[in-house]
Design a protein around this motif. Structure first.
Motif, PDB file in Angstrom:
ATOM      1  N   ASP A   1       0.828  -1.206   0.000  1.00 17.20           N
ATOM      2  CA  ASP A   1       0.000   0.000   0.000  1.00 17.20           C
ATOM      3  C   ASP A   1       0.865   1.259   0.000  1.00 17.20           C
ATOM      4  O   ASP A   1       0.591   2.220  -0.735  1.00 17.20           O
ATOM      5  CB  ASP A   1      -0.913  -0.010   1.224  1.00 17.20           C
ATOM      6  CG  ASP A   1      -1.834   1.202   1.270  1.00 17.20           C
ATOM      7  OD1 ASP A   1      -2.670   1.347   0.373  1.00 17.20           O
ATOM      8  OD2 ASP A   1      -1.691   2.015   2.216  1.00 17.20           O
ATOM      9  N   LEU A   2       1.943   1.247   0.792  1.00 17.01           N
ATOM     10  CA  LEU A   2       2.837   2.409   0.824  1.00 17.01           C
ATOM     11  C   LEU A   2       3.539   2.596  -0.519  1.00 17.01           C
ATOM     12  O   LEU A   2       3.721   3.729  -0.985  1.00 17.01           O
ATOM     13  CB  LEU A   2       3.879   2.231   1.941  1.00 17.01           C
ATOM     14  CG  LEU A   2       3.339   2.317   3.379  1.00 17.01           C
ATOM     15  CD1 LEU A   2       4.443   1.969   4.373  1.00 17.01           C
ATOM     16  CD2 LEU A   2       2.786   3.708   3.669  1.00 17.01           C
ATOM     17  N   ASN A   3       3.955   1.495  -1.144  1.00 16.32           N
ATOM     18  CA  ASN A   3       4.604   1.591  -2.457  1.00 16.32           C
ATOM     19  C   ASN A   3       3.645   2.142  -3.503  1.00 16.32           C
ATOM     20  O   ASN A   3       4.036   2.947  -4.362  1.00 16.32           O
ATOM     21  CB  ASN A   3       5.113   0.215  -2.895  1.00 16.32           C
ATOM     22  CG  ASN A   3       6.424  -0.151  -2.210  1.00 16.32           C
ATOM     23  OD1 ASN A   3       7.266   0.710  -1.959  1.00 16.32           O
ATOM     24  ND2 ASN A   3       6.600  -1.429  -1.902  1.00 16.32           N
ATOM     25  N   LEU A   4       2.369   1.694  -3.436  1.00 19.19           N
ATOM     26  CA  LEU A   4       1.378   2.192  -4.386  1.00 19.19           C
ATOM     27  C   LEU A   4       1.150   3.688  -4.199  1.00 19.19           C
ATOM     28  O   LEU A   4       1.101   4.448  -5.179  1.00 19.19           O
ATOM     29  CB  LEU A   4       0.065   1.427  -4.202  1.00 19.19           C
ATOM     30  CG  LEU A   4      -1.094   1.856  -5.111  1.00 19.19           C
ATOM     31  CD1 LEU A   4      -0.724   1.676  -6.576  1.00 19.19           C
ATOM     32  CD2 LEU A   4      -2.364   1.075  -4.776  1.00 19.19           C
ATOM     33  N   ARG A   5       1.036   4.106  -2.948  1.00 16.42           N
ATOM     34  CA  ARG A   5       0.849   5.544  -2.693  1.00 16.42           C
ATOM     35  C   ARG A   5       2.051   6.350  -3.166  1.00 16.42           C
ATOM     36  O   ARG A   5       1.898   7.443  -3.723  1.00 16.42           O
ATOM     37  CB  ARG A   5       0.616   5.778  -1.198  1.00 16.42           C
ATOM     38  CG  ARG A   5      -0.683   5.200  -0.671  1.00 16.42           C
ATOM     39  CD  ARG A   5      -0.894   5.554   0.779  1.00 16.42           C
ATOM     40  NE  ARG A   5      -2.108   4.944   1.319  1.00 16.42           N
ATOM     41  CZ  ARG A   5      -2.543   5.152   2.548  1.00 16.42           C
ATOM     42  NH1 ARG A   5      -1.865   5.944   3.371  1.00 16.42           N
ATOM     43  NH2 ARG A   5      -3.658   4.567   2.968  1.00 16.42           N
ATOM     44  N   LYS A   6       3.238   5.805  -2.947  1.00 16.43           N
ATOM     45  CA  LYS A   6       4.444   6.497  -3.388  1.00 16.43           C
ATOM     46  C   LYS A   6       4.469   6.620  -4.904  1.00 16.43           C
ATOM     47  O   LYS A   6       4.808   7.680  -5.452  1.00 16.43           O
ATOM     48  CB  LYS A   6       5.675   5.736  -2.898  1.00 16.43           C
ATOM     49  CG  LYS A   6       6.990   6.382  -3.306  1.00 16.43           C
ATOM     50  CD  LYS A   6       8.168   5.561  -2.818  1.00 16.43           C
ATOM     51  CE  LYS A   6       9.492   6.189  -3.273  1.00 16.43           C
ATOM     52  NZ  LYS A   6      10.645   5.360  -2.849  1.00 16.43           N
ATOM     53  N   LYS A   7       4.079   5.545  -5.587  1.00 23.94           N
ATOM     54  CA  LYS A   7       4.063   5.566  -7.047  1.00 23.94           C
ATOM     55  C   LYS A   7       3.053   6.577  -7.566  1.00 23.94           C
ATOM     56  O   LYS A   7       3.317   7.317  -8.517  1.00 23.94           O
ATOM     57  CB  LYS A   7       3.728   4.175  -7.587  1.00 23.94           C
ATOM     58  CG  LYS A   7       3.796   4.052  -9.107  1.00 23.94           C
ATOM     59  CD  LYS A   7       3.541   2.633  -9.551  1.00 23.94           C
ATOM     60  CE  LYS A   7       3.685   2.500 -11.055  1.00 23.94           C
ATOM     61  NZ  LYS A   7       2.728   3.348 -11.797  1.00 23.94           N
ATOM     62  N   VAL A   8       1.874   6.615  -6.918  1.00 21.31           N
ATOM     63  CA  VAL A   8       0.852   7.578  -7.331  1.00 21.31           C
ATOM     64  C   VAL A   8       1.346   9.000  -7.144  1.00 21.31           C
ATOM     65  O   VAL A   8       1.169   9.861  -8.012  1.00 21.31           O
ATOM     66  CB  VAL A   8      -0.453   7.346  -6.532  1.00 21.31           C
ATOM     67  CG1 VAL A   8      -1.442   8.482  -6.767  1.00 21.31           C
ATOM     68  CG2 VAL A   8      -1.081   6.012  -6.923  1.00 21.31           C
ATOM     69  N   ARG A   9       2.005   9.259  -6.003  1.00 21.95           N
ATOM     70  CA  ARG A   9       2.531  10.611  -5.769  1.00 21.95           C
ATOM     71  C   ARG A   9       3.593  10.973  -6.791  1.00 21.95           C
ATOM     72  O   ARG A   9       3.616  12.100  -7.304  1.00 21.95           O
ATOM     73  CB  ARG A   9       3.117  10.700  -4.347  1.00 21.95           C
ATOM     74  CG  ARG A   9       2.087  10.736  -3.234  1.00 21.95           C
ATOM     75  CD  ARG A   9       2.724  11.200  -1.926  1.00 21.95           C
ATOM     76  NE  ARG A   9       3.814  10.329  -1.517  1.00 21.95           N
ATOM     77  CZ  ARG A   9       3.684   9.277  -0.737  1.00 21.95           C
ATOM     78  NH1 ARG A   9       2.477   8.950  -0.281  1.00 21.95           N
ATOM     79  NH2 ARG A   9       4.721   8.545  -0.390  1.00 21.95           N
ATOM     80  N   GLU A  10       4.474  10.020  -7.101  1.00 22.67           N
ATOM     81  CA  GLU A  10       5.534  10.303  -8.074  1.00 22.67           C
ATOM     82  C   GLU A  10       4.964  10.531  -9.462  1.00 22.67           C
ATOM     83  O   GLU A  10       5.395  11.441 -10.175  1.00 22.67           O
ATOM     84  CB  GLU A  10       6.539   9.145  -8.084  1.00 22.67           C
ATOM     85  CG  GLU A  10       7.376   9.054  -6.814  1.00 22.67           C
ATOM     86  CD  GLU A  10       8.282   7.833  -6.810  1.00 22.67           C
ATOM     87  OE1 GLU A  10       8.115   6.977  -7.705  1.00 22.67           O
ATOM     88  OE2 GLU A  10       9.149   7.737  -5.908  1.00 22.67           O
ATOM     89  N   ASP A  11       3.984   9.683  -9.842  1.00 23.14           N
ATOM     90  CA  ASP A  11       3.373   9.862 -11.163  1.00 23.14           C
ATOM     91  C   ASP A  11       2.652  11.194 -11.254  1.00 23.14           C
ATOM     92  O   ASP A  11       2.719  11.890 -12.271  1.00 23.14           O
ATOM     93  CB  ASP A  11       2.388   8.719 -11.442  1.00 23.14           C
ATOM     94  CG  ASP A  11       3.093   7.394 -11.655  1.00 23.14           C
ATOM     95  OD1 ASP A  11       4.320   7.406 -11.860  1.00 23.14           O
ATOM     96  OD2 ASP A  11       2.418   6.343 -11.609  1.00 23.14           O
ATOM     97  N   ALA A  12       1.955  11.552 -10.176  1.00 24.41           N
ATOM     98  CA  ALA A  12       1.244  12.833 -10.175  1.00 24.41           C
ATOM     99  C   ALA A  12       2.219  13.995 -10.257  1.00 24.41           C
ATOM    100  O   ALA A  12       1.982  14.980 -10.958  1.00 24.41           O
ATOM    101  CB  ALA A  12       0.379  12.950  -8.923  1.00 24.41           C
ATOM    102  N   ALA A  13       3.342  13.872  -9.544  1.00 24.44           N
ATOM    103  CA  ALA A  13       4.343  14.941  -9.561  1.00 24.44           C
ATOM    104  C   ALA A  13       4.945  15.110 -10.951  1.00 24.44           C
ATOM    105  O   ALA A  13       5.240  16.233 -11.386  1.00 24.44           O
ATOM    106  CB  ALA A  13       5.443  14.643  -8.543  1.00 24.44           C
TER     107      ALA A  13
END
Length: 490
Positions: free
Chosen positions: A193-205
């Protein structure tokens, strides 16, 4: 491994909001009656009591034997967890305190168990990654330095990622391998879950460009304005208008796109005022407003007679035209496939014979709004079709402005002095009038400023002229000429 010791009888302190594991030192506040009774019973039992979690009214099957370390006068008790204990049968004493039979379980060190060592190593790695992703890597070093596998597993009680039910399940799992296995499964889910959130934040950035950053800042500015009481949500107001307006679907889509553009646009941008002006104009167009026709021919003749003396032939021809419209409406011949059958009246006669007033009388007889557009001396095509929005001071053409003035999509539209339309380097207005007056085309008339289709098929066009010789042949071909030579003697 674990060993069961001799059965003991201990007073029970129910825990409603947490779990205490062995080797933990915690402070418990005795506020409830059962807590105070358990404390008094523990004092008579050498300071020992059994801490049992209670979830949804159900006691856990395993509790923690605890030793009281310290108390104060305010009801705070410091206890230290000693070991797990299976909870057996219970009863209350004379004072009302609950006592249960408990089988304490002591953890035994496991030596040379390669499977357990691999499980511990994997659990350390996953927990370390979770703590690092949460930004508490320093805590990971001290927490993961615990050598005892049972104590290492019991440290999960401090994890904010586990629910109370999961912590109780850890307490109830006596086998260290099964306990670590469950914790490892849960921690893997947390890490995913943390990796998914990190990926979403990076993609959004990565996707945030300059306009998106400006959008975020504008949203923050809107929040600041609301906090300061300066709530000026322009885009929100336009969206409210769009929801209330009964526009054609394609027009509504175009308006929604422009509102989105406006919301992302800086107020300092020149386009901001252009878009707002365009939106204000398009909301002024009476898209769904129409007047009901009065096709009573006798009433129409009465109106014409009251407004004009003489001109019998002209009046008869106008009433015939209205009779044709009435008959076509009664027979349902006003559909898409029969648009070409319409006709545009052209009143031709010298000045002062009542051409314009006849148009007003027709509007009054039909119960429609009346608008007049003077075409005399018109040389710019943009006066009919409107100006492109890219020009400073751009606005819609006279057709759209007249519809806004009438407040209806089916007025009587008088095109005055059509024989005096000119043309030069700015364009040929008569060519633009061809589309306006053609019943087969004017249902999709496009104004250059609005850039959306406008349905003019319900408009009753009446044109006037002094002579027909100067009217271009294609334009004249779209009209039905009614000549007015002058007033007759009564």
């Amino acid at each position: 491994m674990s060993e069961i010791e001799a059965r003991v009888t201990l007073p029970v302190l129910p825990l409603n909001n947490g779990v205490v594991f062995p080797h933990m030192v915690v402070t418990v506040r005795m506020e409830t009656t059962e807590g105070k009774l358990a404390l008094e019973a523990a004092r008579s039992n050498g300071g020992q009591l059994l801490l049992v979690p209670r979830v949804d009214g159900r006691y856990a099957s395993v509790g923690t034997v605890a030793q009281i370390q310290d108390t104060d006068d305010e009801g705070n008790v410091v206890v230290e967890g000693v070991s797990r204990a299976r909870v057996g049968t219970g009863s209350t004493d004379d004072n009302g305190a609950l006592w249960v039979e408990a089988d304490p379980v002591t953890e035994v060190d496991v030596i040379n168990d390669s499977a357990l060592e691999e499980l511990v190593a994997e659990y350390r790695a996953v927990v370390s990654e979770v703590l690092n992703m949460r930004g508490v890597g320093r805590i990971a070093e001290s927490v993961l330095s615990v050598d005892n596998p049972s104590q290492l597993a019991d440290l999960a009680v401090y994890s904010p990622d586990l629910s109370l039910e999961q912590k109780v399940e850890v307490l109830e799992t006596l086998d260290i391998r099964a306990r670590l296995g469950r914790l490892l499964e849960w921690m893997r889910e947390v890490l995913a879950d943390l990796n998914l959130r990190k990926k979403v934040r990076e993609d959004a950035a990565e996707r945030i460009d300059k306009s998106q950053r400006e959008y975020i800042l504008r949203q923050q500015m809107e929040s600041i304005r609301r906090e300061l009481g300066d709530d000026d949500d322009v885009a929100g107001e336009y969206r409210t208008k769009l929801e209330e307006a009964d526009m054609p679907e394609k027009v509504a889509e175009a308006v929604a796109r422009e509102i989105d553009r406006l919301e992302r646009m800086s107020e300092q941008s020149p386009e901001h005022s252009w878009v707002r002006t365009w939106l204000d104009t398009i909301f002024e167009v009476p898209w769904s407003s129409r007047t009901e026709d009065n096709l009573d021919l006798d009433a129409a003749w009465t109106v014409l007679e009251a407004d004009h003396t003489g001109l019998k032939d002209v009046k008869e021809r106008i009433v015939e035209h209205l009779a044709v419209r009435k008959l076509r409406k009664e027979r349902g011949l006003e559909g898409e496939e029969d648009r070409r059958a319409g006709a545009i009246l052209l009143l031709v006669g010298p000045p002062g014979v009542g051409k314009t007033s006849l148009g007003e009388s027709v509007a009054r007889a039909l119960g429609r709004k009346f608008v007049r557009v003077a075409l005399g001396g018109l040389r710019d095509e943009a006066e009919i079709r409107g100006h492109r929005r890219t020009y400073v001071g751009a606005r819609p053409g006279r057709i759209v402005r007249s519809l806004i003035e009438a407040g209806s999509m089916n007025p009587v539209f008088l095109l005055d002095e059509m024989d005096k339309v000119g043309n030069d380097w700015r364009g040929d207005p008569s060519s633009a009038l061809l589309e306006v007056l053609d019943p087969a085309q004017n249902n999709t008339f496009r104004d250059n400023y609005l850039e959306t289709d406008l349905d003019l098929s319900d408009v009753l066009f009446i044109a006037t002229a002094n002579v027909v010789e100067t009217i271009p042949a294609p334009l004249l071909d779209r009209t039905e000429v009614i000549r007015i030579d002058g007033y007759t003697d009564a």
